[in-house]
Scaffold this motif. Structure first.
Motif, PDB file in Angstrom:
ATOM      1  N   ASN A  30       0.958  -1.137  -0.058  1.00 29.55           N
ATOM      2  CA  ASN A  30      -0.005  -0.090   0.002  1.00 29.55           C
ATOM      3  C   ASN A  30       0.999   1.235  -0.125  1.00 29.55           C
ATOM      4  N   TYR A  31       2.154   1.106  -0.278  1.00 33.01           N
ATOM      5  CA  TYR A  31       3.011   2.216  -0.244  1.00 33.01           C
ATOM      6  C   TYR A  31       2.848   3.073  -1.499  1.00 33.01           C
ATOM      7  N   CYS A  32       3.058   4.613  -1.675  1.00 34.52           N
ATOM      8  CA  CYS A  32       3.397   5.220  -2.650  1.00 34.52           C
ATOM      9  C   CYS A  32       5.013   5.761  -2.377  1.00 34.52           C
ATOM     10  N   ASP A  33       5.707   5.551  -3.412  1.00 32.47           N
ATOM     11  CA  ASP A  33       7.309   5.928  -3.241  1.00 32.47           C
ATOM     12  C   ASP A  33       7.387   7.329  -4.265  1.00 32.47           C
ATOM     13  N   ILE A  34       7.716   8.519  -3.702  1.00 37.33           N
ATOM     14  CA  ILE A  34       7.797   9.632  -4.621  1.00 37.33           C
ATOM     15  C   ILE A  34       9.319  10.142  -4.423  1.00 37.33           C
ATOM     16  N   ALA A  35       9.766  10.705  -5.270  1.00 39.06           N
ATOM     17  CA  ALA A  35      10.757  11.507  -5.297  1.00 39.06           C
ATOM     18  C   ALA A  35      10.783  12.575  -6.382  1.00 39.06           C
ATOM     19  N   TRP A  36      11.783  13.546  -6.538  1.00 40.52           N
ATOM     20  CA  TRP A  36      11.576  14.604  -7.582  1.00 40.52           C
ATOM     21  C   TRP A  36      12.958  15.001  -7.783  1.00 40.52           C
ATOM     22  N   HIS A  37      13.020  15.749  -9.146  1.00 38.33           N
ATOM     23  CA  HIS A  37      14.322  16.269  -9.606  1.00 38.33           C
ATOM     24  C   HIS A  37      13.769  17.766  -9.912  1.00 38.33           C
ATOM     25  N   VAL A  38      14.767  18.462  -9.712  1.00 46.34           N
ATOM     26  CA  VAL A  38      14.939  20.164 -10.273  1.00 46.34           C
ATOM     27  C   VAL A  38      15.675  20.104 -11.404  1.00 46.34           C
ATOM     28  N   ASP A  39      15.079  20.674 -12.727  1.00 41.50           N
ATOM     29  CA  ASP A  39      15.851  20.752 -13.647  1.00 41.50           C
ATOM     30  C   ASP A  39      16.132  22.279 -13.692  1.00 41.50           C
ATOM     31  N   GLU A  40      17.169  22.491 -13.415  1.00 37.15           N
ATOM     32  CA  GLU A  40      17.718  24.250 -13.091  1.00 37.15           C
ATOM     33  C   GLU A  40      17.567  24.882 -14.622  1.00 37.15           C
ATOM     34  N   ARG A  41      18.059  24.241 -15.751  1.00 42.01           N
ATOM     35  CA  ARG A  41      17.985  24.856 -17.018  1.00 42.01           C
ATOM     36  C   ARG A  41      16.439  25.071 -17.597  1.00 42.01           C
ATOM     37  N   THR A  42      15.637  24.297 -17.066  1.00 42.55           N
ATOM     38  CA  THR A  42      14.236  24.616 -17.697  1.00 42.55           C
ATOM     39  C   THR A  42      13.391  25.367 -16.458  1.00 42.55           C
ATOM     40  N   ASN A  43      13.874  25.297 -15.216  1.00 43.56           N
ATOM     41  CA  ASN A  43      12.981  25.808 -14.210  1.00 43.56           C
ATOM     42  C   ASN A  43      11.796  24.929 -13.816  1.00 43.56           C
ATOM     43  N   ARG A  44      11.849  23.621 -14.173  1.00 46.61           N
ATOM     44  CA  ARG A  44      10.920  22.784 -13.865  1.00 46.61           C
ATOM     45  C   ARG A  44      11.291  21.864 -12.806  1.00 46.61           C
ATOM     46  N   ILE A  45      10.126  21.445 -12.291  1.00 41.48           N
ATOM     47  CA  ILE A  45      10.335  20.207 -11.232  1.00 41.48           C
ATOM     48  C   ILE A  45       9.614  18.871 -12.031  1.00 41.48           C
ATOM     49  N   ILE A  46      10.269  17.804 -11.542  1.00 43.59           N
ATOM     50  CA  ILE A  46       9.789  16.540 -12.075  1.00 43.59           C
ATOM     51  C   ILE A  46       9.620  15.520 -11.055  1.00 43.59           C
TER      52      ILE A  46
END
Length: 345
Positions: free
Chosen positions: A290-306
């Motif tokens: 029943n887990y949800c695993d979450i991670a994120w990346h910040v793309d400094e070049r495009t100023n977007r988060i993934i």
């Protein structure tokens, strides 16, 4: 608690049975299926042999009201909207996995599902059961609209960012990939082995019914209008969902604000596991749990988060979250009957 399950022969229904059989406070009193009433569930699912679950019954709303404390409805869309008005009373707790009570109006539901649902007063009584964000409302609810599988992963990924104003809510793109169980157990050309094996394909592009569910919940909790682009894909595996959400960061948003938003949102939430920023969660790492695993990346070049999120679509995306909601409704520990590790490999 005495439990009835309507729609026990689908993947979500049979997963409910697996989870409830080990739940310390649950007693499955009856399983229902109009299409296969009179059949032995063990004949349909031999892995359930030597369990207490037995003959499938024809749906009888009066009997369910009399014998049950909780009823789970795991039917195809368009069915529970007719059943729930017959079932509702002052004591029965209803958890609907089908989607008929997730959207705010009958008109919006018909636009996206091409079917009719319950009338507006019943929709207004439903609490959207994204447990990590709606626990207070779930606790006092009589009717829970269990979230869809794609929305569960997508919303858990994006809500910490939208409610804190860290992203441009009009820039959100969600790329989602699901195992074949997400298509259900009914036979269709698109889910046959020779069609999905060694292949990956997008489907329902720009018209998937989970789109308004995600927009509605992001907008409701953030207080802003949210418009998303959502594209689901079918991949040749049994279980699992990977969502990859992209969004433009608002001016001045940095790593510390993002870290604080996620950790504040999910501190003390037993089924959301925040991975190290920059890591890449895999569906295999939550399989059967029943887990949800979450991670994120910040793309400094495009100023977007993934933001990457993985769940088991049949557990956290359906039956597991439904049991989690039942636990909250009953004042039980959220983890009751769900405290097991993923299956690996």
């Amino acid at each position: 608690m005495n439990i009835s399950i309507i729609g026990a022969t689908g993947y979500s229904g049979v997963e409910l049975i697996r989870l409830l059989l080990r739940h310390p406070e649950a007693n499955i009193t009856a399983v229902y299926s109009n299409s296969q009433a009179g059949s032995y569930l063990q004949d349909i699912y031999p892995h359930l042999s030597h369990t207490a679950v037995d003959t499938l019954q024809e749906i009888d709303t009066a009997r369910i009201q009399q014998e049950s404390d909780v009823v789970f409805i795991a039917t195809p869309s368009g069915v529970s909207g007719k059943l729930v008005p017959q079932l509702m009373n002052d004591t029965l707790r209803i958890i609907d996995l089908s989607g008929d009570f997730r959207l705010e109006t009958p008109e919006l539901y018909k636009k996206w599902y091409a079917k009719d649902t319950a009338e507006q007063p019943y929709l207004e009584q439903a609490v959207y059961g994204l447990t990590e964000w709606m626990a207070d409302a779930v606790q006092g609810a009589r009717l829970i609209a269990n979230p869809g599988c794609y929305p569960t992963a997508s919303l858990l990924s994006l809500l910490p960012l939208t409610v804190n104003g860290l992203i441009d809510e009009k820039s959100i793109i969600i790329d989602a990939k699901s195992g074949v169980t997400g298509a259900g157990r009914s036979v269709s050309l698109g889910s046959q082995f020779c069609e999905v094996n060694e292949s990956i394909a997008a489907y329902k592009v720009a018209k998937h019914q989970h789109t308004p569910e995600i927009e509605q919940t992001l907008g409701r909790l953030s207080g802003r209008e949210v418009i998303i682009s959502f594209t689901p894909h079918l991949v040749p595996m049994n279980r699992g969902i990977l969502t990859t959400a992209y969004a433009s960061l608002t001016p001045g948003t940095g790593h510390e604000a993002i870290h604080q938003a996620f950790h504040s949102a999910y501190e003390g939430k037993p089924f959301v596991r925040l991975r190290k920023p920059g890591s890449n969660p895999k569906t295999k790492e939550v399989y059967g749990s029943n887990y949800c695993d979450i991670a994120w990346h910040v793309d400094e070049r495009t100023n977007r988060i993934i933001v990457l999120a993985v769940i088991d679509n049949v557990v956290k995306g359906a039956a597991g979250q439904a049991v989690q909601n039942m636990n909250v409704m009953a004042g039980l520990p959220e983890t009751a009957g769900l405290d097991f590790t993923p299956v690996y490999p």
